[in-house]
Design a protein around this motif. Sequence first.
Motif, PDB file in Angstrom:
ATOM      1  N   ASP A  81       0.854  -1.183   0.000  1.00  0.00           N
ATOM      2  CA  ASP A  81       0.000   0.000   0.000  1.00  0.00           C
ATOM      3  C   ASP A  81       0.892   1.236   0.000  1.00  0.00           C
ATOM      4  OD1 ASP A  81      -1.605   2.189   0.795  1.00  0.00           O
ATOM      5  OD2 ASP A  81      -2.974   0.873   1.871  1.00  0.00           O
ATOM      6  N   ASP A  82       0.818   2.032  -1.057  1.00  0.00           N
ATOM      7  CA  ASP A  82       1.670   3.240  -1.127  1.00  0.00           C
ATOM      8  C   ASP A  82       0.833   4.513  -1.228  1.00  0.00           C
ATOM      9  OD1 ASP A  82       0.858   2.704  -3.768  1.00  0.00           O
ATOM     10  OD2 ASP A  82       2.675   3.554  -4.627  1.00  0.00           O
ATOM     11  N   PHE A  83      -0.356   4.455  -0.631  1.00  0.00           N
ATOM     12  CA  PHE A  83      -1.268   5.604  -0.653  1.00  0.00           C
ATOM     13  C   PHE A  83      -0.603   6.842  -0.048  1.00  0.00           C
ATOM     14  CE2 PHE A  83      -4.860   8.155   0.946  1.00  0.00           C
ATOM     15  CZ  PHE A  83      -5.686   8.170  -0.160  1.00  0.00           C
ATOM     16  N   GLU A  84       0.019   6.694   1.109  1.00  0.00           N
ATOM     17  CA  GLU A  84       0.649   7.829   1.780  1.00  0.00           C
ATOM     18  C   GLU A  84       1.817   8.371   0.975  1.00  0.00           C
ATOM     19  OE1 GLU A  84      -0.435   9.455   4.354  1.00  0.00           O
ATOM     20  OE2 GLU A  84      -2.122   8.092   4.684  1.00  0.00           O
ATOM     21  N   ALA A  85       2.590   7.488   0.360  1.00  0.00           N
ATOM     22  CA  ALA A  85       3.726   7.921  -0.465  1.00  0.00           C
ATOM     23  C   ALA A  85       3.242   8.719  -1.671  1.00  0.00           C
ATOM     24  CB  ALA A  85       4.544   6.716  -0.915  1.00  0.00           C
ATOM     25  N   MET A  86       2.110   8.287  -2.245  1.00  0.00           N
ATOM     26  CA  MET A  86       1.517   9.022  -3.369  1.00  0.00           C
ATOM     27  C   MET A  86       1.095  10.420  -2.931  1.00  0.00           C
ATOM     28  SD  MET A  86      -1.808   9.992  -4.325  1.00  0.00           S
ATOM     29  CE  MET A  86      -2.863   8.789  -3.514  1.00  0.00           C
ATOM     30  N   LEU A  87       0.501  10.521  -1.742  1.00  0.00           N
ATOM     31  CA  LEU A  87       0.094  11.827  -1.227  1.00  0.00           C
ATOM     32  C   LEU A  87       1.314  12.714  -0.968  1.00  0.00           C
ATOM     33  CD1 LEU A  87      -2.743  10.926   1.317  1.00  0.00           C
ATOM     34  CD2 LEU A  87      -2.996  11.864  -0.993  1.00  0.00           C
ATOM     35  N   ASP A  88       2.389  12.128  -0.464  1.00  0.00           N
ATOM     36  CA  ASP A  88       3.616  12.895  -0.225  1.00  0.00           C
ATOM     37  C   ASP A  88       4.168  13.466  -1.520  1.00  0.00           C
ATOM     38  OD1 ASP A  88       3.485  12.352   2.472  1.00  0.00           O
ATOM     39  OD2 ASP A  88       4.943  10.709   2.409  1.00  0.00           O
ATOM     40  N   ARG A  89       4.160  12.648  -2.581  1.00  0.00           N
ATOM     41  CA  ARG A  89       4.660  13.125  -3.885  1.00  0.00           C
ATOM     42  C   ARG A  89       3.784  14.264  -4.399  1.00  0.00           C
ATOM     43  NH1 ARG A  89       5.765   7.538  -4.423  1.00  0.00           N
ATOM     44  NH2 ARG A  89       3.733   7.074  -5.360  1.00  0.00           N
ATOM     45  N   SER A  90       2.489  14.163  -4.191  1.00  0.00           N
ATOM     46  CA  SER A  90       1.567  15.209  -4.631  1.00  0.00           C
ATOM     47  C   SER A  90       1.846  16.524  -3.909  1.00  0.00           C
ATOM     48  CB  SER A  90       0.122  14.768  -4.388  1.00  0.00           C
ATOM     49  OG  SER A  90      -0.147  13.568  -5.066  1.00  0.00           O
ATOM     50  N   GLN A  91       2.088  16.432  -2.623  1.00  0.00           N
ATOM     51  CA  GLN A  91       2.382  17.629  -1.838  1.00  0.00           C
ATOM     52  C   GLN A  91       3.671  18.286  -2.310  1.00  0.00           C
ATOM     53  OE1 GLN A  91       2.708  16.969   2.418  1.00  0.00           O
ATOM     54  NE2 GLN A  91       2.044  19.057   2.851  1.00  0.00           N
ATOM     55  N   LEU A  92       4.676  17.480  -2.598  1.00  0.00           N
ATOM     56  CA  LEU A  92       5.949  18.011  -3.103  1.00  0.00           C
ATOM     57  C   LEU A  92       5.761  18.704  -4.450  1.00  0.00           C
ATOM     58  CD1 LEU A  92       8.425  15.119  -2.199  1.00  0.00           C
ATOM     59  CD2 LEU A  92       8.423  17.436  -1.247  1.00  0.00           C
ATOM     60  N   ALA A  93       4.770  18.256  -5.223  1.00  0.00           N
ATOM     61  CA  ALA A  93       4.485  18.841  -6.539  1.00  0.00           C
ATOM     62  C   ALA A  93       3.654  20.111  -6.447  1.00  0.00           C
ATOM     63  CB  ALA A  93       3.774  17.813  -7.415  1.00  0.00           C
ATOM     64  N   GLY A  94       3.246  20.492  -5.235  1.00  0.00           N
ATOM     65  CA  GLY A  94       2.484  21.725  -5.065  1.00  0.00           C
ATOM     66  C   GLY A  94       0.990  21.555  -4.989  1.00  0.00           C
ATOM     67  N   VAL A  95       0.523  20.297  -4.897  1.00  0.00           N
ATOM     68  CA  VAL A  95      -0.923  20.057  -4.796  1.00  0.00           C
ATOM     69  C   VAL A  95      -1.372  20.398  -3.382  1.00  0.00           C
ATOM     70  CG1 VAL A  95      -2.786  18.370  -5.023  1.00  0.00           C
ATOM     71  CG2 VAL A  95      -0.813  18.268  -6.577  1.00  0.00           C
ATOM     72  N   GLN A  96      -2.166  21.461  -3.264  1.00  0.00           N
ATOM     73  CA  GLN A  96      -2.617  21.949  -1.964  1.00  0.00           C
ATOM     74  C   GLN A  96      -3.852  21.215  -1.453  1.00  0.00           C
ATOM     75  OE1 GLN A  96      -0.698  24.643  -0.547  1.00  0.00           O
ATOM     76  NE2 GLN A  96       0.557  23.984  -2.263  1.00  0.00           N
ATOM     77  N   SER A  97      -4.685  20.763  -2.374  1.00  0.00           N
ATOM     78  CA  SER A  97      -5.895  20.054  -1.989  1.00  0.00           C
ATOM     79  C   SER A  97      -6.433  19.300  -3.197  1.00  0.00           C
ATOM     80  CB  SER A  97      -6.955  21.029  -1.453  1.00  0.00           C
ATOM     81  OG  SER A  97      -8.024  20.320  -0.856  1.00  0.00           O
ATOM     82  N   MET A  98      -7.466  18.501  -2.966  1.00  0.00           N
ATOM     83  CA  MET A  98      -8.059  17.700  -4.039  1.00  0.00           C
ATOM     84  C   MET A  98      -9.560  17.596  -3.834  1.00  0.00           C
ATOM     85  SD  MET A  98      -5.365  14.508  -4.237  1.00  0.00           S
ATOM     86  CE  MET A  98      -3.698  14.702  -3.598  1.00  0.00           C
ATOM     87  N   VAL A  99     -10.266  17.378  -4.940  1.00  0.00           N
ATOM     88  CA  VAL A  99     -11.688  17.056  -4.907  1.00  0.00           C
ATOM     89  C   VAL A  99     -11.808  15.601  -5.354  1.00  0.00           C
ATOM     90  CG1 VAL A  99     -13.997  17.589  -5.772  1.00  0.00           C
ATOM     91  CG2 VAL A  99     -12.338  19.440  -5.422  1.00  0.00           C
ATOM     92  N   ILE A 100     -12.212  14.737  -4.424  1.00  0.00           N
ATOM     93  CA  ILE A 100     -12.278  13.302  -4.691  1.00  0.00           C
ATOM     94  C   ILE A 100     -13.608  12.987  -5.371  1.00  0.00           C
ATOM     95  CG2 ILE A 100     -12.137  11.002  -3.685  1.00  0.00           C
ATOM     96  CD1 ILE A 100     -10.740  12.289  -1.251  1.00  0.00           C
ATOM     97  N   THR A 101     -13.532  12.318  -6.501  1.00  0.00           N
ATOM     98  CA  THR A 101     -14.716  12.038  -7.310  1.00  0.00           C
ATOM     99  C   THR A 101     -15.558  10.920  -6.723  1.00  0.00           C
ATOM    100  OG1 THR A 101     -13.484  12.675  -9.295  1.00  0.00           O
ATOM    101  CG2 THR A 101     -15.513  11.435  -9.626  1.00  0.00           C
ATOM    102  N   GLY A 102     -16.870  11.183  -6.646  1.00  0.00           N
ATOM    103  CA  GLY A 102     -17.836  10.155  -6.304  1.00  0.00           C
ATOM    104  C   GLY A 102     -18.578   9.742  -7.562  1.00  0.00           C
TER     105      GLY A 102
END
Length: 334
Positions: free
Chosen positions: A45-66
């Motif tokens: 499970d690399d969910f947290e690692a993916m979020l860390d990479r996103s933060q490093l890329a400047g992603v401040q927030s997300m809208v999760i699709t339902g």
Amino acid sequence: MSVTVIPSKPVPAELSGTFRFIDIGVNLTDAVFHGIHHGKKKHEDDFEAMLDRSQLAGVQSMVITGGSLRESETALSLAAQLGFFATVGCHPTRSKEFDEYPGGPEAYLQALDSLISANLHGKGRVVAIGECGLDYDRTHFAPEDVQRRHFRSQLFLAKKYKLPLFLHSRAAHEDFVNILREEGFGEDGERKGVVHSFTGSVEEVIELMDMGFHISVNGCSLKTEKNLLAAKAIRPDKLLLETDAPWCSMTSTHASNALLETLPMSLKSKYFPSSTKLPSFMMGKPVKGRNEPSAIGGVAWVIHRLNEGVPFEKVTEKVYKNTIELFSLDELRV
């Protein structure tokens, strides 16, 4: 017709600055972010690692699709845990769920309604109705008439709660805009929304903007020369960005690649960190072929290059502000 970009000056090898993003369409509910591919556990499970990479890329927030009732419940739960936001609705290819639900379509709609009413405030709140719309490319999942019927019913929820729409349209533009107009969208400018993962024509993008809708692009929106022409036609005040991760990766076969190749290395390492193929998974590295929110910077770069002369930061900041305005993300105003 091809899209030609003539640089006004050489693209710098390095580019410094703070570039902020909000990924308005990301499928964080997908099991591939937990190492499960096609129902089988393939890696840690690399969910947290993916979020860390996103933060490093400047992603401040997300809208999760339902994309369904169940998925919307999961999206809201995740959004609350992470301090993100979510949409609530049913994707057109899953619209048969309305008819198959215990109690029928009215009960399914009421369940969506209850989910929205319970999650209107604070962290993890619902900020749009959808993903809803029409998809005539995949009628084997749901016939056209079923899609149209349950698209209309979800528009009722947007009107009831005065929330923007998170829309999907594939090979159905005429019916799509007709239904929206018949239901009172695109007329007075009060009812708003975004057509996400846009892949239509220049004429369609202009009509949708004139109706008051925003247009969001990702890797799938930039595959062909025609796609690039449509993306270039999006007005700055109507532009939003997304990844649709884990789908819609940007690849070397896409028309956007020639523009993406000009991405400075200082940004490429953030937006597209080196990845490994699935059998050779390494914790801390992305899985090759699985799109991630960090790639939103690459989408923004292509839009920047299509609009030569407009600084990259001006593009990213305008989109950031557009996103806050459309979804009322007041806590992200800084």
